[in-house]
Motif scaffolding. Structure first.
Motif, short mmCIF file in Angstrom:
data_model
loop_
_atom_site.label_atom_id
_atom_site.label_comp_id
_atom_site.label_asym_id
_atom_site.label_seq_id
_atom_site.Cartn_x
_atom_site.Cartn_y
_atom_site.Cartn_z
N PRO A 16 -11.33 -55.65 -30.52
CA PRO A 16 -9.94 -55.70 -31.09
C PRO A 16 -9.03 -54.64 -30.08
O PRO A 16 -7.75 -54.43 -30.66
CB PRO A 16 -9.98 -55.28 -32.37
CG PRO A 16 -11.32 -54.34 -32.45
CD PRO A 16 -12.20 -54.94 -31.45
N VAL A 17 -9.47 -54.21 -29.06
CA VAL A 17 -8.80 -53.24 -28.36
C VAL A 17 -8.52 -53.49 -27.07
O VAL A 17 -9.34 -53.86 -26.09
CB VAL A 17 -9.37 -51.76 -28.46
CG1 VAL A 17 -8.99 -50.75 -27.70
CG2 VAL A 17 -10.14 -51.38 -29.60
N ARG A 45 -12.82 -48.99 -34.28
CA ARG A 45 -13.53 -49.09 -32.99
C ARG A 45 -13.01 -47.68 -32.23
O ARG A 45 -13.87 -47.08 -31.93
CB ARG A 45 -13.08 -50.27 -31.99
CG ARG A 45 -13.57 -50.14 -30.77
CD ARG A 45 -15.16 -50.57 -30.79
NE ARG A 45 -15.56 -50.38 -29.28
CZ ARG A 45 -16.11 -49.47 -28.80
NH1 ARG A 45 -16.41 -48.21 -29.66
NH2 ARG A 45 -16.81 -49.44 -27.77
N LEU A 79 -4.04 -52.76 -30.62
CA LEU A 79 -4.91 -53.07 -31.32
C LEU A 79 -4.51 -54.71 -31.75
O LEU A 79 -3.55 -54.95 -32.37
CB LEU A 79 -5.11 -52.61 -32.59
CG LEU A 79 -5.05 -50.84 -32.10
CD1 LEU A 79 -5.02 -50.10 -33.58
CD2 LEU A 79 -6.41 -50.61 -31.41
N ILE A 120 -0.95 -45.77 -29.10
CA ILE A 120 -1.81 -47.12 -29.81
C ILE A 120 -0.56 -47.79 -30.53
O ILE A 120 0.31 -47.32 -31.20
CB ILE A 120 -2.36 -46.34 -31.26
CG1 ILE A 120 -3.41 -45.26 -30.60
CG2 ILE A 120 -3.21 -47.45 -31.67
CD1 ILE A 120 -4.40 -44.47 -31.50
N ARG A 145 -5.52 -54.42 -36.09
CA ARG A 145 -5.20 -53.10 -36.51
C ARG A 145 -6.46 -52.44 -37.28
O ARG A 145 -6.92 -51.27 -36.82
CB ARG A 145 -4.12 -52.94 -37.26
CG ARG A 145 -2.73 -53.44 -36.44
CD ARG A 145 -1.63 -52.87 -37.20
NE ARG A 145 -0.32 -53.30 -36.46
CZ ARG A 145 0.71 -52.79 -36.79
NH1 ARG A 145 1.07 -51.96 -37.81
NH2 ARG A 145 1.71 -53.25 -36.04
N GLY A 188 0.03 -51.94 -31.94
CA GLY A 188 -0.82 -53.20 -32.61
C GLY A 188 -0.10 -54.43 -33.06
O GLY A 188 1.08 -54.30 -33.01
N GLY A 240 -9.44 -52.35 -34.91
CA GLY A 240 -9.21 -51.46 -33.81
C GLY A 240 -9.42 -50.23 -34.12
O GLY A 240 -9.85 -49.23 -33.41
N ASP A 296 -1.59 -48.01 -42.13
CA ASP A 296 -2.60 -47.80 -40.89
C ASP A 296 -2.70 -46.28 -40.83
O ASP A 296 -2.93 -45.58 -39.85
CB ASP A 296 -2.06 -48.19 -39.45
CG ASP A 296 -1.70 -49.77 -39.50
OD1 ASP A 296 -2.68 -50.37 -40.09
OD2 ASP A 296 -0.76 -50.21 -39.08
#
Length: 543
Positions: A389-390, A533, A524, A480, A527, A482, A530, A434
């Motif tokens: 997912p990244v 991970r 991501l 980061i 999200r 998403g 991600g 998040d």
């Protein structure tokens, strides 16, 4: 040990030659009558280059008195709204327009929904609240803040769609004759509060920007002003036991010794979120001309936050003293606002910079607007790598080793942080849904030993964003972003919130890369998965 305790305020500095130097600087500042001249509004304290700006930015020193007429106006409006069954307050504001009221209401234990984001999920959650009980406070000093204007447009549309007269539910706080005041008058919004134009945004906690949303939400803002008023004579005194002079001396002495970072931890202060407010004040005021103090807000005084801070950092405990803290500061909220404003402005004199401008903030805004205006918009390039997912993207000249996986990529990026530099973790995500992304800061700092800051995007652009471009150029920037599960169009604008959010991230990355700083963006596609991970990955990262 040097200690100053003035009933409402306490500043304690640990033992050692550094503490002696802080005291000597406080003596010098007292001899130069800096506190008194600052209170009197002397704009020459920061040199000729800063004089024109300082001349129109010093009214904050008298706010404990000059803001009192607002109290009746706020109370009357709150009474009217409650009589109509309107008791839910949503604040649309960025930087100085949101950080102070968030601290004030948190300390008072009253609810306030703060929108300082362009994340569509977070804005949608605010929209999902009971609109029949909602008033929106639109707060912008310039009157043209893109995030705040977007929130206003979205809520105005939502009110009308719900059969509610939007004008009756929108309250505005802005500077006189700003574009927002003009629009608000034309639209017939419920109330317009004109803030003091001679107070900069990050010094505006005790102006309408701090008092209106907090007061409407139910905080005792009269008490807040009283706390500040009790501290004002002490902070204006040209004496060594003035806590502002001692605190400014501590910051100045620390920087002279190479401690360019100020590590903040709350230690039972009773002022939740105060460090986030101080972060903007210090970073945006001092981070320019290649120097400055970088605030690093950490989760507590325990190891590794304070114990392993290093000689390039001053550790500040807010609240109770701690053996690992270089400086401990405590006091009531109103007094603390004024203390840190005085200390930061005076530290600016010691650093030889103008503490009232923000010359590098506009660059990221311009870059984001150019992306929004371009034919392709904020379209992302092909990812450097995909790991579940990244997706990873690199902006600028820094490049990882050929064929690196995600673990190696992040490891190589951390290795690119200069000696005694810092890592800036920037999450353009939903800070409610998040929230677990913030844990990455602690894990990266613990495993790498690198000073690591964390900021929610685009909120930090109105805070530490100035320091990143104008302060010490020794940072590396890990973004980061998403995929948004749902998006929100911005009425009357050719973009959605998700498009704006990505443009802000890409625009800031471009500006940082132009300054030859390493920038890595991890996007991501899921999200939750991600973040999980990344949390797994950073466990194995070291330096």
């Amino acid at each position: 040990m040097t200690e100053v305790d003035n009933t409402a305020l306490s500043v304690v500095i640990g033992d050692g030659p550094w503490a002696q130097e802080a005291g000597e600087l406080a003596d010098r500042l007292a001899a130069e009558a800096v506190a008194g001249e600052l209170t009197a509004g002397n704009p020459t304290l920061w040199g000729a280059d800063a004089e024109s700006e300082a001349a129109v930015r010093l009214a904050w020193t008298t706010l404990p008195k000059t803001s009192r007429p607002l109290l009746g106006e706020i109370a009357a409006l709150r009474g009217e709204l409650h009589a109509e069954g309107v008791d839910r307050v949503v604040l649309a504001g960025m930087g100085g327009s949101s950080l102070a009221p968030e601290v004030i209401t948190a300390a008072a234990g009253v609810p306030l929904t703060v929108l300082d984001t362009t994340d569509p999920g977070q804005v949608a959650d605010a929209l999902a609240g009971d609109l029949s009980r909602t008033v929106l406070v639109v707060s912008s000093k310039s009157g043209s803040t893109v995030e705040t204007d977007s929130h206003r447009r979205i809520f105005e549309h939502a009110f009308e769609a719900a059969g509610i007269a939007a004008a009756s539910r929108i309250v505005v706080v802005t500077d006189p004759e700003s574009p927002l005041e003009t629009a608000a008058r034309a639209a017939g919004y419920r109330h317009v509060f004109r803030a003091d134009p001679h107070v900069g945004g990050r010094y505006s906690a005790l102006t309408a920007f701090g008092l209106v949303p907090a007061g409407l939400a139910g905080a005792d803002v009269e008490k807040l002003l009283a706390e500040a008023a009790s501290a004002a004579p002490v902070l204006a005194a040209d004496e060594r036991d003035n806590p502002a002079l001692l605190l400014a001396g501590a910051l100045g002495a620390a920087l002279a010794r190479g401690a360019e970072k100020v590590v903040f931890a709350d230690n039972d202060s009773g002022l939740p979120g105060f460090a986030d407010w101080a972060e903007q004040l210090i970073a945006e005021s001092t981070g320019k001309d290649g120097t400055g103090l970088l605030p690093v807000v950490v989760e507590g005084v325990s190891a590794p936050n304070f114990v392993d801070a290093g000689d390039d950092a001053t550790t500040v405990a807010l609240g109770s003293p701690d053996a690992a803290a270089t400086v401990t500061v405590s006091g009531s909220l109103g007094a603390s606002f004024l203390l840190w404003e005085y200390a930061t402005a005076i530290a600016g004199r010691l650093l030889g910079i103008n503490p009232f401008d923000q010359p590098d903030v506009e660059a990221a805004k311009v870059a984001a607007r150019s992306l929004l205006d371009s034919p392709s918009g904020a379209t992302a390039p092909t990812p450097l790598l995909v790991d579940g997912p990244v997706e990873a993207y690199v902006t600028g000249s820094w490049r990882p080793p050929e064929g690196a996986g995600l673990d190696e990529l992040i490891g190589a990026f951390v290795a690119a942080v200069p000696e005694k530099g810092y890592l800036s973790l920037q999450a353009y995500l939903d800070r409610e849904q998040d929230a677990s992304a913030a844990v990455l800061r602690r894990e990266l700092a613990r495993n790498t030993g690198v000073q690591t800051t964390f900021g929610w995007g685009p909120r930090f652009l109105h805070s530490t964003g100035q320091y990143h471009k104008g302060g010490h150029q020794n940072g590396a920037f890990l973004q980061i972003t998403g995929v948004a599960e749902e998006d929100l169009p911005v009425p009357g604008r050719p973009y959605s919130l998700a498009t704006l959010q990505l443009a802000q991230a890409l625009g800031d990355a471009t500006v940082l890369a132009d300054r030859d700083r390493p920038v890595l963006r991890l996007h991501l596609t899921d999200r939750l998965a991600g973040i999980a991970r990344l949390a797994q990955t950073v466990q194995g990262v070291s330096r």
